[in-house]
Write a protein that holds these residues in place. Structure first.
Motif, PDB file in Angstrom:
ATOM      1  N   ASP A   1      -9.054  60.811 -56.448  1.00  0.00           N
ATOM      2  CA  ASP A   1      -8.467  61.018 -55.241  1.00  0.00           C
ATOM      3  C   ASP A   1      -8.814  60.187 -54.053  1.00  0.00           C
ATOM      4  N   GLY A   2      -8.856  58.712 -54.267  1.00  0.00           N
ATOM      5  CA  GLY A   2      -9.009  57.893 -53.371  1.00  0.00           C
ATOM      6  C   GLY A   2     -10.417  57.205 -53.134  1.00  0.00           C
ATOM      7  N   VAL A   3     -11.477  57.981 -53.870  1.00  0.00           N
ATOM      8  CA  VAL A   3     -12.718  57.558 -53.432  1.00  0.00           C
ATOM      9  C   VAL A   3     -13.302  56.721 -54.656  1.00  0.00           C
ATOM     10  N   ASP A   4     -13.943  55.642 -54.518  1.00  0.00           N
ATOM     11  CA  ASP A   4     -14.691  54.850 -55.485  1.00  0.00           C
ATOM     12  C   ASP A   4     -16.141  55.100 -55.507  1.00  0.00           C
ATOM     13  N   VAL A   5     -16.778  55.448 -56.473  1.00  0.00           N
ATOM     14  CA  VAL A   5     -18.152  55.937 -56.496  1.00  0.00           C
ATOM     15  C   VAL A   5     -18.982  54.861 -55.750  1.00  0.00           C
ATOM     16  N   ASN A   6     -18.797  53.530 -56.282  1.00  0.00           N
ATOM     17  CA  ASN A   6     -19.581  52.371 -55.510  1.00  0.00           C
ATOM     18  C   ASN A   6     -19.339  52.200 -54.086  1.00  0.00           C
ATOM     19  N   ALA A   7     -18.348  52.849 -53.562  1.00  0.00           N
ATOM     20  CA  ALA A   7     -18.368  52.502 -51.862  1.00  0.00           C
ATOM     21  C   ALA A   7     -18.359  53.984 -51.266  1.00  0.00           C
TER      22      ALA A   7
ATOM     23  N   ASP B   1       1.108  55.435 -58.551  1.00  0.00           N
ATOM     24  CA  ASP B   1       0.944  53.961 -58.871  1.00  0.00           C
ATOM     25  C   ASP B   1       0.395  53.351 -57.637  1.00  0.00           C
ATOM     26  N   GLY B   2      -0.213  52.285 -57.762  1.00  0.00           N
ATOM     27  CA  GLY B   2      -0.500  51.274 -56.639  1.00  0.00           C
ATOM     28  C   GLY B   2      -1.731  50.460 -56.678  1.00  0.00           C
ATOM     29  N   HIS B   3      -2.341  49.981 -55.778  1.00  0.00           N
ATOM     30  CA  HIS B   3      -3.302  49.086 -55.444  1.00  0.00           C
ATOM     31  C   HIS B   3      -4.692  49.647 -55.300  1.00  0.00           C
ATOM     32  N   TYR B   4      -5.825  49.713 -56.067  1.00  0.00           N
ATOM     33  CA  TYR B   4      -6.814  50.440 -55.798  1.00  0.00           C
ATOM     34  C   TYR B   4      -8.208  49.333 -56.004  1.00  0.00           C
ATOM     35  N   LYS B   5      -9.329  50.002 -55.965  1.00  0.00           N
ATOM     36  CA  LYS B   5     -10.510  49.233 -56.146  1.00  0.00           C
ATOM     37  C   LYS B   5     -11.473  49.822 -57.090  1.00  0.00           C
ATOM     38  N   LEU B   6     -12.253  49.266 -57.966  1.00  0.00           N
ATOM     39  CA  LEU B   6     -13.123  49.592 -58.930  1.00  0.00           C
ATOM     40  C   LEU B   6     -14.099  48.893 -58.651  1.00  0.00           C
ATOM     41  N   GLY B   7     -15.267  49.135 -57.811  1.00  0.00           N
ATOM     42  CA  GLY B   7     -16.332  48.551 -57.420  1.00  0.00           C
ATOM     43  C   GLY B   7     -15.850  47.390 -56.628  1.00  0.00           C
ATOM     44  N   VAL B   8     -16.309  46.065 -56.921  1.00  0.00           N
ATOM     45  CA  VAL B   8     -15.660  44.858 -56.121  1.00  0.00           C
ATOM     46  C   VAL B   8     -14.479  44.290 -56.722  1.00  0.00           C
ATOM     47  N   ASN B   9     -13.631  45.128 -57.667  1.00  0.00           N
ATOM     48  CA  ASN B   9     -12.574  44.436 -58.465  1.00  0.00           C
ATOM     49  C   ASN B   9     -11.331  45.202 -57.464  1.00  0.00           C
ATOM     50  N   ASP B  10     -10.326  44.298 -57.581  1.00  0.00           N
ATOM     51  CA  ASP B  10      -8.951  44.908 -57.306  1.00  0.00           C
ATOM     52  C   ASP B  10      -8.196  45.275 -58.653  1.00  0.00           C
ATOM     53  N   VAL B  11      -7.838  46.648 -58.521  1.00  0.00           N
ATOM     54  CA  VAL B  11      -7.182  47.031 -59.765  1.00  0.00           C
ATOM     55  C   VAL B  11      -5.633  47.364 -59.225  1.00  0.00           C
ATOM     56  N   VAL B  12      -4.735  47.440 -60.191  1.00  0.00           N
ATOM     57  CA  VAL B  12      -3.207  47.597 -60.214  1.00  0.00           C
ATOM     58  C   VAL B  12      -2.903  48.737 -60.815  1.00  0.00           C
ATOM     59  N   VAL B  13      -2.415  49.914 -60.573  1.00  0.00           N
ATOM     60  CA  VAL B  13      -1.968  51.061 -61.484  1.00  0.00           C
ATOM     61  C   VAL B  13      -0.520  50.960 -61.572  1.00  0.00           C
ATOM     62  N   GLU B  14       0.117  50.874 -62.771  1.00  0.00           N
ATOM     63  CA  GLU B  14       1.197  51.012 -63.190  1.00  0.00           C
ATOM     64  C   GLU B  14       1.559  52.086 -64.260  1.00  0.00           C
ATOM     65  N   ASP B  15       2.544  53.138 -64.083  1.00  0.00           N
ATOM     66  CA  ASP B  15       2.700  54.104 -65.003  1.00  0.00           C
ATOM     67  C   ASP B  15       1.323  54.643 -65.422  1.00  0.00           C
ATOM     68  N   GLY B  16       0.432  54.801 -64.157  1.00  0.00           N
ATOM     69  CA  GLY B  16      -0.747  55.800 -64.718  1.00  0.00           C
ATOM     70  C   GLY B  16      -1.870  54.596 -65.369  1.00  0.00           C
ATOM     71  N   ASP B  17      -1.457  53.448 -65.647  1.00  0.00           N
ATOM     72  CA  ASP B  17      -2.475  52.672 -66.401  1.00  0.00           C
ATOM     73  C   ASP B  17      -3.062  51.606 -65.411  1.00  0.00           C
TER      74      ASP B  17
ATOM     75  N   ILE C   1     -21.981  54.209 -61.601  1.00  0.00           N
ATOM     76  CA  ILE C   1     -22.277  53.201 -60.661  1.00  0.00           C
ATOM     77  C   ILE C   1     -22.148  52.050 -61.298  1.00  0.00           C
ATOM     78  N   LEU C   2     -20.956  51.249 -60.988  1.00  0.00           N
ATOM     79  CA  LEU C   2     -20.574  50.152 -61.707  1.00  0.00           C
ATOM     80  C   LEU C   2     -21.576  49.054 -61.144  1.00  0.00           C
ATOM     81  N   THR C   3     -21.819  48.059 -62.077  1.00  0.00           N
ATOM     82  CA  THR C   3     -22.752  46.826 -61.761  1.00  0.00           C
ATOM     83  C   THR C   3     -22.540  46.343 -60.372  1.00  0.00           C
ATOM     84  N   ASP C   4     -23.600  46.413 -59.801  1.00  0.00           N
ATOM     85  CA  ASP C   4     -23.671  45.885 -58.362  1.00  0.00           C
ATOM     86  C   ASP C   4     -24.778  45.256 -57.815  1.00  0.00           C
ATOM     87  N   THR C   5     -24.840  44.908 -56.408  1.00  0.00           N
ATOM     88  CA  THR C   5     -26.168  44.184 -56.108  1.00  0.00           C
ATOM     89  C   THR C   5     -27.238  45.238 -56.074  1.00  0.00           C
ATOM     90  N   PRO C   6     -28.421  45.058 -56.054  1.00  0.00           N
ATOM     91  CA  PRO C   6     -29.653  45.882 -55.996  1.00  0.00           C
ATOM     92  C   PRO C   6     -29.524  46.653 -54.834  1.00  0.00           C
TER      93      PRO C   6
END
Length: 380
Positions: A60-66, A277-293, A91-96
């Motif tokens: 729902d638009g929220v990334d755990v690391n942020a 579908d669209g552009h999202y984040k996973l921790g520090v990563n940019d993620v693209v979702v197409e057809d739910g993937d 929590i995805l691998t991140d800084t301490p």
């Protein structure tokens, strides 16, 4: 002492649906009959234990690391709509520093009044992971085994780190597993470890395999590797049943190898779950979702999912051809047992938390209760 009686439905008890009432008092299951202050007419629907998701990075638009504590509550409300009553924030691998901030937010969310799915604790996915199978993990933040760092995180969490994913072949990790396995549930994954090292990790106390078949070395008849070890040994195996991470035939094979009590369905969802579908984040990563993937924008590697537990239940029934009665433990009893919460969660029995989901005949979630409180009442 509010007493609620659920009636006129089929209640999932001891692995089967029974024509019985269910009495809830003070947030717990009190029995199967009795006087009540409130009566909930199920109208012939199914009443099942709430789903537990041990591996998820958001929705729902929220990334755990942020996510702030308020953001985590928002995730919980979204999850409740899909039948989840309890979850671990992964929590995805991140800084301490960022990891400790995430832990503080999780603690605050766990202490706040429940408005959706209950945040039961924390899953640390890393940082003690292999770079060759890092998936979406930031390589520069990966570390060798470090029990002291884990203890720092667990102390900050006041014991709420219930689950951690590590790679057996990383320097110091097997010894680390031996030291920490009594303080959290350890899973192995993101790994290309050989068979012997993987078995050593299991012997040291590893109890599960993270997103089995994904981001790990696969089986070869001469080099069974981590895949051979987790299929052979009596550990649990996570499974992302979205039809993308695992072919339905792979799901059926996993169940045939492990047995129905050793597979734990997870979503590994990211903030895009429930959104277009669209552009999202996973921790520090940019993620693209197409057809739910969901895939990393940088290299196209799959990065989590947009799956929900409610959809996972439907998929598992479809993939296996089995009844919902047989499939339900993968989302309820099995995850509860894996993290040592089966005394309170994962089934409908007197004394257990009244975490309940109402399903219609098409397995759609129509209502969700956490500790006996209605946190989702269907779409208006």
């Amino acid at each position: 002492m509010k007493r609620t009686l659920f009636t006129n439905g089929k209640v999932y008890v001891d692995g089967q649906f029974q024509d019985t009432d269910l009495l809830v008092q003070d947030g717990r299951v009190a029995g199967f009959s009795g006087k009540a202050d409130e009566v909930v007419d199920l109208g012939g629907k199914l009443l099942v234990p709430g789903f537990l998701d041990l591996h998820t990075h958001g929705g729902d638009g929220v990334d755990v690391n942020a996510a702030t504590a308020g953001d985590l509550a928002k995730i919980g409300r979204f999850f409740a709509k899909n039948g989840t009553t309890g979850w671990l924030c992964s929590i995805l691998t991140d800084t301490p520093e960022q990891t400790l901030w995430c832990i503080d937010q999780a603690k605050a969310a766990m202490a706040a009044p429940i408005t959706g799915a209950q945040l039961m604790g924390i899953h640390l996915e890393g940082p003690f992971l292999c770079s060759a199978y890092k998936g979406a993990m930031p390589e520069h933040l990966l570390r060798k085994g470090d029990p002291a760092l884990f203890r720092q995180y667990q102390q900050a969490a006041e014991g709420a780190v219930r689950y951690i994913t590590v790679s057996p072949e990383v320097e110091g990790v097997v010894d680390m597993i031996r030291e920490i396995s009594g303080h959290t549930t350890v899973a192995i994954g993101h790994s290309g470890a050989d068979y012997e090292t993987s078995c050593a990790a299991i012997d040291a106390g590893a109890a599960c395999c993270t997103h089995t078949f994904n981001a790990m070395g696969l089986f070869h008849q001469h080099r069974p590797g981590i895949m051979g070890a987790v299929l052979e040994r009596p550990v649990c195996c996570e499974a992302i049943c979205d039809g993308r991470h695992l072919h339905p035939g792979s799901v059926r094979m996993l169940l045939a190898c492990k047995g129905w009590d050793k597979v734990v369905a997870v979503t590994d969802s990211i903030q895009a779950a429930g959104l277009p579908d669209g552009h999202y984040k996973l921790g520090v990563n940019d993620v693209v979702v197409e057809d739910g993937d969901a895939k990393l924008a940088s290299n196209g590697v799959r990065a989590g999912s947009t799956l929900t537990t409610g959809q996972a239940l439907k998929n598992l029934v479809k993939f296996t051809g089995e009844s919902v009665e047989k499939v339900l433990p993968l989302l309820t009893a099995n995850p509860a047992r894996l993290i040592g919460m089966d005394h309170r969660k994962g089934s409908i029995a007197p004394g257990k938390d009244a975490d309940l989901v109402v399903l219609d005949q098409d397995l759609n979630v129509t209502a969700t209760y956490v500790a006996g409180v209605n946190v989702y009442a269907g779409e208006n």
